[in-house]
Motif scaffolding. Sequence first.
Motif, PDB file in Angstrom:
ATOM      1  N   ARG A  25       0.510  -1.014  -0.288  1.00 41.16           N
ATOM      2  CA  ARG A  25      -0.520  -0.041  -0.228  1.00 41.16           C
ATOM      3  C   ARG A  25       1.008   1.311   0.073  1.00 41.16           C
ATOM      4  N   PRO A  26       0.354   1.960  -0.610  1.00 45.01           N
ATOM      5  CA  PRO A  26       1.489   3.476  -0.788  1.00 45.01           C
ATOM      6  C   PRO A  26       1.410   4.280   0.423  1.00 45.01           C
ATOM      7  N   SER A  27       1.933   4.928   0.906  1.00 39.89           N
ATOM      8  CA  SER A  27       1.849   5.433   2.318  1.00 39.89           C
ATOM      9  C   SER A  27       0.434   6.549   2.640  1.00 39.89           C
ATOM     10  N   ASN A  28      -0.509   6.602   3.364  1.00 41.69           N
ATOM     11  CA  ASN A  28      -1.184   8.038   2.968  1.00 41.69           C
ATOM     12  C   ASN A  28      -1.089   9.383   3.053  1.00 41.69           C
ATOM     13  N   VAL A  29      -0.163  10.358   3.417  1.00 43.10           N
ATOM     14  CA  VAL A  29       0.321  11.113   2.772  1.00 43.10           C
ATOM     15  C   VAL A  29       1.501  11.430   2.139  1.00 43.10           C
ATOM     16  N   ASP A  30       1.640  12.140   1.526  1.00 43.42           N
ATOM     17  CA  ASP A  30       2.845  12.667  -0.028  1.00 43.42           C
ATOM     18  C   ASP A  30       2.904  13.767   0.317  1.00 43.42           C
ATOM     19  N   TRP A  31       3.796  14.805   0.759  1.00 45.63           N
ATOM     20  CA  TRP A  31       4.836  16.201   1.170  1.00 45.63           C
ATOM     21  C   TRP A  31       4.344  16.802   0.026  1.00 45.63           C
ATOM     22  N   CYS A  32       5.166  17.923   0.014  1.00 43.39           N
ATOM     23  CA  CYS A  32       4.954  18.943  -0.828  1.00 43.39           C
ATOM     24  C   CYS A  32       6.427  19.088  -1.692  1.00 43.39           C
ATOM     25  N   GLU A  33       7.285  18.160  -1.601  1.00 41.40           N
ATOM     26  CA  GLU A  33       8.227  17.754  -2.106  1.00 41.40           C
ATOM     27  C   GLU A  33       7.744  16.972  -3.924  1.00 41.40           C
ATOM     28  N   VAL A  84      16.197   5.171  15.314  1.00 39.61           N
ATOM     29  CA  VAL A  84      15.522   4.211  14.822  1.00 39.61           C
ATOM     30  C   VAL A  84      14.493   4.862  14.286  1.00 39.61           C
ATOM     31  N   VAL A  85      14.304   6.578  14.458  1.00 40.52           N
ATOM     32  CA  VAL A  85      13.449   7.241  14.326  1.00 40.52           C
ATOM     33  C   VAL A  85      13.903   8.138  12.872  1.00 40.52           C
ATOM     34  N   GLY A  86      14.778   8.558  12.915  1.00 40.87           N
ATOM     35  CA  GLY A  86      16.166   8.493  11.883  1.00 40.87           C
ATOM     36  C   GLY A  86      15.809   7.701  10.402  1.00 40.87           C
ATOM     37  N   VAL A  87      16.146   6.475  10.829  1.00 48.58           N
ATOM     38  CA  VAL A  87      16.298   5.490   9.808  1.00 48.58           C
ATOM     39  C   VAL A  87      14.818   5.518   9.356  1.00 48.58           C
ATOM     40  N   GLY A  88      14.027   5.391  10.232  1.00 46.31           N
ATOM     41  CA  GLY A  88      12.539   4.937   9.394  1.00 46.31           C
ATOM     42  C   GLY A  88      12.082   5.963   8.267  1.00 46.31           C
ATOM     43  N   SER A  89      12.438   6.731   9.458  1.00 43.84           N
ATOM     44  CA  SER A  89      12.045   8.638   8.256  1.00 43.84           C
ATOM     45  C   SER A  89      12.632   8.596   6.632  1.00 43.84           C
ATOM     46  N   ALA A  90      13.851   7.797   7.438  1.00 47.65           N
ATOM     47  CA  ALA A  90      14.442   8.154   5.686  1.00 47.65           C
ATOM     48  C   ALA A  90      13.437   7.063   4.977  1.00 47.65           C
ATOM     49  N   LEU A  91      13.223   6.043   5.444  1.00 49.46           N
ATOM     50  CA  LEU A  91      13.127   4.225   4.477  1.00 49.46           C
ATOM     51  C   LEU A  91      11.288   5.409   3.982  1.00 49.46           C
ATOM     52  N   PHE A  92      11.004   5.614   4.599  1.00 45.83           N
ATOM     53  CA  PHE A  92       9.159   6.393   4.412  1.00 45.83           C
ATOM     54  C   PHE A  92       9.712   7.353   3.527  1.00 45.83           C
ATOM     55  N   HIS A  93      10.647   8.467   3.325  1.00 47.84           N
ATOM     56  CA  HIS A  93      10.438   9.587   2.407  1.00 47.84           C
ATOM     57  C   HIS A  93      10.967   9.013   0.923  1.00 47.84           C
ATOM     58  N   ALA A  94      11.808   7.982   1.260  1.00 52.40           N
ATOM     59  CA  ALA A  94      12.821   6.865   0.169  1.00 52.40           C
ATOM     60  C   ALA A  94      11.359   6.626  -0.856  1.00 52.40           C
ATOM     61  N   THR A  95      11.126   5.787   0.226  1.00 56.02           N
ATOM     62  CA  THR A  95       9.502   5.276  -0.741  1.00 56.02           C
ATOM     63  C   THR A  95       8.551   5.013  -0.973  1.00 56.02           C
ATOM     64  N   LEU A  96       7.560   6.196   0.296  1.00 53.82           N
ATOM     65  CA  LEU A  96       6.664   6.162   0.154  1.00 53.82           C
ATOM     66  C   LEU A  96       5.090   5.169  -0.157  1.00 53.82           C
ATOM     67  N   LEU A  97       5.188   3.854   0.750  1.00 52.91           N
ATOM     68  CA  LEU A  97       5.161   2.768   1.062  1.00 52.91           C
ATOM     69  C   LEU A  97       4.540   3.307   2.604  1.00 52.91           C
ATOM     70  N   HIS A  98       3.489   2.595   2.684  1.00 51.61           N
ATOM     71  CA  HIS A  98       2.927   2.780   3.899  1.00 51.61           C
ATOM     72  C   HIS A  98       3.123   1.854   4.964  1.00 51.61           C
ATOM     73  N   ILE A  99       4.347   0.925   4.711  1.00 46.85           N
ATOM     74  CA  ILE A  99       4.814   0.158   5.699  1.00 46.85           C
ATOM     75  C   ILE A  99       6.550   0.674   6.329  1.00 46.85           C
ATOM     76  N   PHE A 100       6.839   1.193   5.477  1.00 50.28           N
ATOM     77  CA  PHE A 100       8.001   2.371   6.004  1.00 50.28           C
ATOM     78  C   PHE A 100       7.851   4.107   6.802  1.00 50.28           C
ATOM     79  N   GLN A 101       6.371   4.428   6.187  1.00 50.68           N
ATOM     80  CA  GLN A 101       5.816   5.333   7.352  1.00 50.68           C
ATOM     81  C   GLN A 101       5.121   4.370   8.284  1.00 50.68           C
ATOM     82  N   ALA A 102       4.840   3.416   8.773  1.00 56.12           N
ATOM     83  CA  ALA A 102       5.005   3.022  10.444  1.00 56.12           C
ATOM     84  C   ALA A 102       6.268   3.305  10.703  1.00 56.12           C
ATOM     85  N   ALA A 103       7.601   2.548  10.221  1.00 54.29           N
ATOM     86  CA  ALA A 103       8.472   2.385  10.389  1.00 54.29           C
ATOM     87  C   ALA A 103       9.046   4.082  10.797  1.00 54.29           C
TER      88      ALA A 103
END
Length: 309
Positions: A25-33, A84-103
């Motif tokens: 599933r894609p993330s449920n938010v997508d930022w302005c960048e 861990v927040v730093g790593v999870g945030s990088a994965l989330f913004h790199a992929t915009l997948l919901h699983i990494f949004q959770a990370a």
Amino acid sequence: MRHTSPRVIMSSKSFGALLAEAYARPSNVDWCESNYAYSPFIAEMWNTASSVPMTFVAIFGLWKARECVLMESRWAWAWAMLAVVGVGSALFHATLLHIFQAADELPMLYCNLVFAYLMLEERAETRSKRFAEVFSARPKHAKAAKALRASRRTWLVPLLFFVGVSQTYLYFAFPSVYEVFMGSYVVVVLWLVQRSVRLAWFADDATATQRRFVRAALLCYGAGSVFWIFENVVCGVKGEEGGGWPMQWAHMHAVWHAGACLGTYHFIQFCSARRGEALGFDARAEKGDTFWALPYVVHKSARGGRKRE
């Protein structure tokens, strides 16, 4: 545009099934960048890059904690969760997948639970062998030790663990409801803010060092939050087209990352200063000559010198 339909996935599904769906599933938010503007492999380059320093700041904080304060497991947990927040945030913004949004977002919730423990247990008895063997015989530390109360960790840790598990399940059970995360996060942050202010300015053992760190934490985190909230309103559920090219080039979320990183860093240092005073140390702030000269807390004993575990 990266968001899911408003359909709520009901909790009748198993947690394993919910987790499996999150991978696709894609993330449920997508930022302005703008997405994939710099690389076909990284969705949001600026937001990804600005997440990485958080992990290095956490490593720096843990290093200074081991070197300059009475080391307890609470500091390892606090700094590890920030990393861990730093790593999870990088994965989330790199992929915009919901699983990494959770990370990204679940560790933010877990961080808050660790911070709640720091504040609720700041005057609890310590299990540090270093304190018992070296410092407890000195008058100031002996007096402080008598004022410590019995630890509440026997019920507090299971309670916080239960809250964390509940937050995790609700997060995956209602993946389309961003407010589940926001509500869980903001409520605890507001409690941490009001308690920090009360302790730093109105508690009997408040010090100038404590107020220094709280002021810095509020300034950094508050300023970053303004950018986060504004971008969330403009683009959070609309994607990169929500604000047009001015918002795409403003990189407000990267500013939020910097503010949240530095704000959290100073908050943990404030907790370290509070804990040091409770144990009878003279908790002082020192400014390093490396890593952007970030200030850090040093626990100095009644005889002077630094405490190293």
